[in-house]
Design a protein around this motif. Structure first.
Motif, PDB file in Angstrom:
ATOM      1  N   GLU A  16      32.204  40.897  36.996  1.00  0.00           N
ATOM      2  CA  GLU A  16      33.368  40.959  36.114  1.00  0.00           C
ATOM      3  C   GLU A  16      34.322  39.849  36.533  1.00  0.00           C
ATOM      4  OE1 GLU A  16      33.169  45.814  35.532  1.00  0.00           O
ATOM      5  OE2 GLU A  16      34.650  44.928  36.890  1.00  0.00           O
ATOM      6  N   GLU A  18      37.757  38.021  35.865  1.00  0.00           N
ATOM      7  CA  GLU A  18      39.082  38.077  35.246  1.00  0.00           C
ATOM      8  C   GLU A  18      39.672  36.669  35.173  1.00  0.00           C
ATOM      9  OE1 GLU A  18      40.393  42.568  36.707  1.00  0.00           O
ATOM     10  OE2 GLU A  18      41.264  40.811  37.699  1.00  0.00           O
ATOM     11  N   GLU A  39      41.190  44.016  28.573  1.00  0.00           N
ATOM     12  CA  GLU A  39      41.443  43.816  30.008  1.00  0.00           C
ATOM     13  C   GLU A  39      42.263  42.544  30.193  1.00  0.00           C
ATOM     14  OE1 GLU A  39      40.594  45.709  32.571  1.00  0.00           O
ATOM     15  OE2 GLU A  39      39.254  47.162  31.629  1.00  0.00           O
ATOM     16  N   GLU A  52      38.566  39.716  30.532  1.00  0.00           N
ATOM     17  CA  GLU A  52      37.585  39.917  31.601  1.00  0.00           C
ATOM     18  C   GLU A  52      36.203  39.685  31.014  1.00  0.00           C
ATOM     19  OE1 GLU A  52      37.600  43.177  34.830  1.00  0.00           O
ATOM     20  OE2 GLU A  52      36.128  43.887  33.357  1.00  0.00           O
TER      21      GLU A  52
END
Length: 303
Positions: A16, A18, A39, A52
């Motif tokens: 993941e 970001e 996100e 994300e």
């Protein structure tokens, strides 16, 4: 747990990533990849930004997919700041749920070393609280994800070594890495996580010293995502938020049971208090300060 030696390259994993900025809505995704547009991170101005990017479950031999997607992100102007993290999910399916207590013990022993090896930014530690002995005791008494999640502050249910992820997607999530869009830094982080989980699954005795642990695992001691300091305005916001949380918590608990306060933000018309319940539902309230103290004046609509 019976020791089970597993080639780390044969473990499925997910990443993941970001980021802030860029144009996440227009990024062309490889098959199976997703962009979690809900996100959002906080950019340098305090606005919600970025997204994300999430891989599907992949193997080490598939890692070039990550390079390609990072190139596509860069092309839209995406970048990382202090608010971004890099989360690695590693499959625990070779060992199963019966191995969770052993992985809890490993987290208790090694989480500080992992945090120090990754040089986790001080401003991101709130998003990766430690596994505790109380969690271990709760899990032994009543196995399940609830035993492995934090409640209340800090403002994350998920530990730095998040074993509750087993109940979501049969993985352990390692959340200590700082944000990066650099392929080399991402891959070094992935390799550490794969080797670390494979070693724990095989019941290898790892040193607690970060340097010795890295040497034992055969991974680099450096080259992981670097910490990015948060600006003073953000740290001041968090200090103020932490002071306000105990004051408004009793009111919040009367509104939403089994909840935690995610954010407290000033607005021209009052104080915005964002609350999450145990099912992950988000509620937004406007508070005012009167001579009698803080009061909730109305519930706000979802964004």
């Amino acid at each position: 747990m019976k020791p089970f030696a597993m080639n780390w390259k044969a473990l499925h994993f997910g990443v993941e990533i970001e980021f802030v900025g860029g144009k996440p809505e227009v990024v062309e995704l490889l098959p199976g990849w997703t962009m979690a547009l809900d996100e959002r991170q906080i950019d340098d101005t305090g606005e919600e930004s970025g997204s994300e990017l999430q891989t599907p479950p992949i193997l080490w031999k598939d890692r070039e997919q990550i390079r390609e997607m990072l190139l596509r992100l860069h092309a839209t102007g995406a970048r990382v700041n202090w608010n971004c993290g890099l989360h690695i999910h590693v499959s625990l399916e070779p060992w199963g749920e019966e191995a969770i207590p052993d992985f809890i013990e490993a987290a208790l022993q090694h989480q500080e070393s992992v945090k120090n090896l990754f040089n986790t930014s001080e401003d991101r530690l709130v998003y990766c609280p430690p596994v505790t002995r109380e969690m271990r005791d709760r899990f032994i008494s009543a196995p399940g994800d609830a035993a492995l999640r934090h409640t209340g502050r800090p403002q994350s249910h998920r530990c730095g070594i998040n074993l509750a992820a087993w109940y979501d997607n049969r993985t352990v999530e390692i959340r200590y890495a700082n944000g990066t869009l650099n392929y080399g830094e991402v891959i070094r982080t992935v390799e550490f996580c794969l080797r670390f989980i494979a070693a724990i699954g095989a019941r290898r005795k790892l040193p607690c010293n970060p340097e010795q642990m890295a040497a034992e695992l055969g991974v680099p001691l450096s080259g992981y995502p670097r910490p990015i300091p948060a600006p003073l305005w953000y740290r001041e916001r968090i200090w103020l938020e932490n002071m306000l949380v105990p004051i408004v918590t009793p009111i919040v608990n009367s509104l939403v049971r089994h909840s935690e306060i995610l954010q407290i933000l000033p607005r021209p018309d009052g104080l915005l208090v964002v609350v999450e319940n145990s099912d992950g539902e988000i509620f937004r309230y406007l508070f005012h300060l009167s001579a009698d103290g803080w009061k909730m004046v109305r519930k706000l609509p979802d964004k």
